[in-house]
Design an enzyme around this catalytic site. Sequence first.
Site, short mmCIF file in Angstrom:
data_model
loop_
_atom_site.label_atom_id
_atom_site.label_comp_id
_atom_site.label_asym_id
_atom_site.label_seq_id
_atom_site.Cartn_x
_atom_site.Cartn_y
_atom_site.Cartn_z
N GLN A 8 -20.03 -12.26 20.05
CA GLN A 8 -18.62 -11.94 20.28
C GLN A 8 -18.36 -10.47 19.93
O GLN A 8 -18.03 -10.14 18.80
CB GLN A 8 -17.71 -12.86 19.47
CG GLN A 8 -16.26 -12.62 19.81
CD GLN A 8 -15.43 -13.86 19.71
OE1 GLN A 8 -15.90 -14.92 19.30
NE2 GLN A 8 -14.19 -13.75 20.08
N PHE A 9 -18.52 -9.61 20.94
CA PHE A 9 -18.32 -8.18 20.71
C PHE A 9 -16.89 -7.85 20.31
O PHE A 9 -16.64 -6.83 19.68
CB PHE A 9 -18.74 -7.36 21.94
CG PHE A 9 -17.78 -7.43 23.09
CD1 PHE A 9 -16.80 -6.44 23.23
CD2 PHE A 9 -17.86 -8.44 24.03
CE1 PHE A 9 -15.90 -6.49 24.29
CE2 PHE A 9 -16.97 -8.50 25.08
CZ PHE A 9 -15.99 -7.52 25.21
N THR A 10 -15.94 -8.72 20.63
CA THR A 10 -14.54 -8.44 20.32
C THR A 10 -14.26 -8.47 18.81
O THR A 10 -13.17 -8.06 18.39
CB THR A 10 -13.59 -9.42 21.04
OG1 THR A 10 -13.91 -10.76 20.66
CG2 THR A 10 -13.71 -9.27 22.55
#
Length: 149
Positions: free
Chosen positions: A78-80
Amino acid sequence: MRVLLQRVSSAFVRVDERVTGAIGLGLVALVGVTKDDSEAIAQRLAQKTANLRIFSDAAGKMNLSLLDVAGGALVVSQFTLYADARKGRRPSYIAAAQPELAEPLVRHFADCLARAGVKSVQHGQFGAHMQVEIHNDGPVTIWLDSEEL
């Protein structure tokens, strides 16, 4: 590296209507990677995840780890988690690592969980649009950041 842990009674992830990973009792680990992360950081966070005492014992106290309850882990990239929303209305993701660094480190984190003794380590699909169904137990949600360990 940042890991958002959610204690779950069950969870699964789907990509294009196909389940790519599912667990019962355990932890969902949403994993974000930044440019300066390494295998050593991933290993340290995996050890912390496997041994964090956030499951209830017979007395109802959070005294048991994922290993103690023989739970599973569902690891989802989850790069967010590296979103910067301090300015404007559109978050910046400049601190998130590029896929060629992030993907192997998320995989290494999952491999380290398995080597630590987590009975079932399941995965999302890196870079895919995923539907994650989480049955948060408690709810218990814990934030781990390698800069704070």
